[in-house]
Design a protein around this motif. Sequence first.
Motif, PDB file in Angstrom:
ATOM      1  N   SER A  29      13.589   3.829  -8.335  1.00 34.90           N
ATOM      2  CA  SER A  29      12.344   3.089  -8.536  1.00 34.90           C
ATOM      3  C   SER A  29      11.591   2.915  -7.214  1.00 34.90           C
ATOM      4  N   ASN A  30      12.306   2.606  -6.148  1.00 31.52           N
ATOM      5  CA  ASN A  30      11.670   2.439  -4.840  1.00 31.52           C
ATOM      6  C   ASN A  30      11.129   3.769  -4.306  1.00 31.52           C
ATOM      7  N   ILE A  31      11.870   4.855  -4.534  1.00 30.53           N
ATOM      8  CA  ILE A  31      11.386   6.177  -4.116  1.00 30.53           C
ATOM      9  C   ILE A  31      10.104   6.518  -4.865  1.00 30.53           C
ATOM     10  N   LEU A  32      10.088   6.276  -6.174  1.00 27.34           N
ATOM     11  CA  LEU A  32       8.897   6.568  -6.973  1.00 27.34           C
ATOM     12  C   LEU A  32       7.712   5.701  -6.553  1.00 27.34           C
ATOM     13  N   GLU A  33       7.974   4.465  -6.153  1.00 26.68           N
ATOM     14  CA  GLU A  33       6.913   3.588  -5.650  1.00 26.68           C
ATOM     15  C   GLU A  33       6.334   4.138  -4.354  1.00 26.68           C
ATOM     16  N   MET A  34       7.207   4.627  -3.464  1.00 24.32           N
ATOM     17  CA  MET A  34       6.724   5.243  -2.225  1.00 24.32           C
ATOM     18  C   MET A  34       5.849   6.446  -2.548  1.00 24.32           C
ATOM     19  N   CYS A  35       6.313   7.297  -3.469  1.00 23.71           N
ATOM     20  CA  CYS A  35       5.557   8.498  -3.850  1.00 23.71           C
ATOM     21  C   CYS A  35       4.188   8.129  -4.408  1.00 23.71           C
ATOM     22  N   ALA A  36       4.140   7.072  -5.205  1.00 20.35           N
ATOM     23  CA  ALA A  36       2.879   6.631  -5.805  1.00 20.35           C
ATOM     24  C   ALA A  36       1.870   6.212  -4.739  1.00 20.35           C
ATOM     25  N   HIS A  37       2.366   5.838  -3.556  1.00 17.40           N
ATOM     26  CA  HIS A  37       1.498   5.440  -2.452  1.00 17.40           C
ATOM     27  C   HIS A  37       1.341   6.549  -1.407  1.00 17.40           C
ATOM     28  N   GLY A  38       1.716   7.762  -1.776  1.00 18.94           N
ATOM     29  CA  GLY A  38       1.521   8.892  -0.880  1.00 18.94           C
ATOM     30  C   GLY A  38       2.561   9.052   0.201  1.00 18.94           C
ATOM     31  N   LEU A  39       3.673   8.327   0.107  1.00 26.16           N
ATOM     32  CA  LEU A  39       4.745   8.429   1.096  1.00 26.16           C
ATOM     33  C   LEU A  39       5.955   9.088   0.435  1.00 26.16           C
ATOM     34  N   VAL A  40       5.964  10.403   0.388  1.00 31.85           N
ATOM     35  CA  VAL A  40       7.072  11.112  -0.242  1.00 31.85           C
ATOM     36  C   VAL A  40       8.195  11.260   0.784  1.00 31.85           C
ATOM     37  N   PRO A  41       9.322  10.599   0.547  1.00 30.34           N
ATOM     38  CA  PRO A  41      10.389  10.636   1.549  1.00 30.34           C
ATOM     39  C   PRO A  41      11.202  11.919   1.484  1.00 30.34           C
ATOM     40  N   ALA A  42      11.813  12.248   2.603  1.00 34.08           N
ATOM     41  CA  ALA A  42      12.879  13.245   2.606  1.00 34.08           C
ATOM     42  C   ALA A  42      14.085  12.565   1.966  1.00 34.08           C
ATOM     43  N   ILE A  43      14.912  13.329   1.309  1.00 37.43           N
ATOM     44  CA  ILE A  43      16.097  12.776   0.661  1.00 37.43           C
ATOM     45  C   ILE A  43      17.333  13.302   1.374  1.00 37.43           C
ATOM     46  N   ASN A  44      18.159  12.387   1.867  1.00 35.41           N
ATOM     47  CA  ASN A  44      19.419  12.730   2.521  1.00 35.41           C
ATOM     48  C   ASN A  44      20.553  12.397   1.573  1.00 35.41           C
ATOM     49  N   SER A  45      21.402  13.378   1.282  1.00 33.15           N
ATOM     50  CA  SER A  45      22.534  13.168   0.387  1.00 33.15           C
ATOM     51  C   SER A  45      23.829  13.522   1.105  1.00 33.15           C
ATOM     52  N   VAL A  46      24.847  12.682   0.904  1.00 32.91           N
ATOM     53  CA  VAL A  46      26.168  12.936   1.454  1.00 32.91           C
ATOM     54  C   VAL A  46      26.968  13.697   0.401  1.00 32.91           C
ATOM     55  N   ILE A  47      27.478  14.845   0.799  1.00 33.70           N
ATOM     56  CA  ILE A  47      28.206  15.686  -0.135  1.00 33.70           C
ATOM     57  C   ILE A  47      29.704  15.405  -0.012  1.00 33.70           C
ATOM     58  N   ILE A  66      11.386  13.486  -8.560  1.00 30.01           N
ATOM     59  CA  ILE A  66      10.679  12.934  -7.395  1.00 30.01           C
ATOM     60  C   ILE A  66       9.402  13.740  -7.166  1.00 30.01           C
ATOM     61  N   PRO A  67       8.256  13.190  -7.554  1.00 23.25           N
ATOM     62  CA  PRO A  67       6.989  13.925  -7.434  1.00 23.25           C
ATOM     63  C   PRO A  67       6.684  14.300  -5.989  1.00 23.25           C
ATOM     64  N   GLY A  68       6.465  15.582  -5.760  1.00 24.72           N
ATOM     65  CA  GLY A  68       6.065  16.043  -4.429  1.00 24.72           C
ATOM     66  C   GLY A  68       7.188  16.175  -3.423  1.00 24.72           C
ATOM     67  N   VAL A  69       8.440  16.041  -3.848  1.00 25.58           N
ATOM     68  CA  VAL A  69       9.546  16.148  -2.884  1.00 25.58           C
ATOM     69  C   VAL A  69       9.473  17.505  -2.192  1.00 25.58           C
ATOM     70  N   LYS A  70       9.616  17.493  -0.871  1.00 23.82           N
ATOM     71  CA  LYS A  70       9.511  18.722  -0.086  1.00 23.82           C
ATOM     72  C   LYS A  70      10.692  18.956   0.835  1.00 23.82           C
ATOM     73  N   TYR A  71      11.558  17.949   1.016  1.00 23.67           N
ATOM     74  CA  TYR A  71      12.619  18.080   2.008  1.00 23.67           C
ATOM     75  C   TYR A  71      13.879  17.388   1.521  1.00 23.67           C
ATOM     76  N   LEU A  72      14.978  18.139   1.478  1.00 21.40           N
ATOM     77  CA  LEU A  72      16.286  17.607   1.116  1.00 21.40           C
ATOM     78  C   LEU A  72      17.279  17.983   2.207  1.00 21.40           C
ATOM     79  N   ALA A  73      18.182  17.078   2.538  1.00 24.38           N
ATOM     80  CA  ALA A  73      19.249  17.366   3.498  1.00 24.38           C
ATOM     81  C   ALA A  73      20.577  17.005   2.843  1.00 24.38           C
ATOM     82  N   PHE A  74      21.485  17.955   2.789  1.00 26.29           N
ATOM     83  CA  PHE A  74      22.811  17.743   2.223  1.00 26.29           C
ATOM     84  C   PHE A  74      23.828  17.832   3.352  1.00 26.29           C
ATOM     85  N   GLU A  75      24.528  16.734   3.605  1.00 24.10           N
ATOM     86  CA  GLU A  75      25.517  16.690   4.681  1.00 24.10           C
ATOM     87  C   GLU A  75      26.905  16.471   4.103  1.00 24.10           C
TER      88      GLU A  75
END
Length: 190
Positions: A29-47, A66-75
């Motif tokens: 919900s917080n990620i979608l709120e950021m996206c709605a305000h033009g702040l599309v976050p990078a997503i970092n996931s721990v594998i 995630i609308p407009g997601v452009k960057y994912l990092a899998f660690e």
Amino acid sequence: RQDVDLAVSFEILEELQNHQRRNYSLVLSNILEMCAHGLVPAINSVITDEAVAQMPRMVAEAIRTIPGVKYLAFEPVTGGHTEEFYNTFTKQFFSAKKYADDHGVKLTTSALRNVDVTVERYCAGELALNAMGDITACPCLSSPDQPGYQRWVYGHATANSVMIDANRLNTLLQRDVNAQPWCAHCFARY
């Protein structure tokens, strides 16, 4: 308004997020709120062991939700893994990367990012805010349950204030391979 790079630690799949970090609905919900305000976050996931075979599905779900997601990092989570884990990580990562590339999303991992550069510090000294309000220099350490967590905390934020211990932050930023005696003869020094 300043341009900032925003990243959120999020395991993307509901079952992984709830198992590893909890609060899937709230974080999404917080990620979608950021996206709605033009702040599309990078997503970092721990594998983890539970996530290693799920990376292609994680990319597809991130693109779907995630609308407009452009960057994912899998660690990959550090320590204690078998050769089988790393073989699976490699195979699944490149399968997920192809899917991401085909959809205009950049998928990366630190091993790939650092293959052609010299780095003196794995973490550049980030401002990583976690769910408890602690500010750490390393986004990979997000819970007091993790070994070494307290060593990297240099601040705290609440709804009304942000406290940064500048001396602690400065000390953390000075910790690099040149300042650590145990790094002097390490094959992976840079």
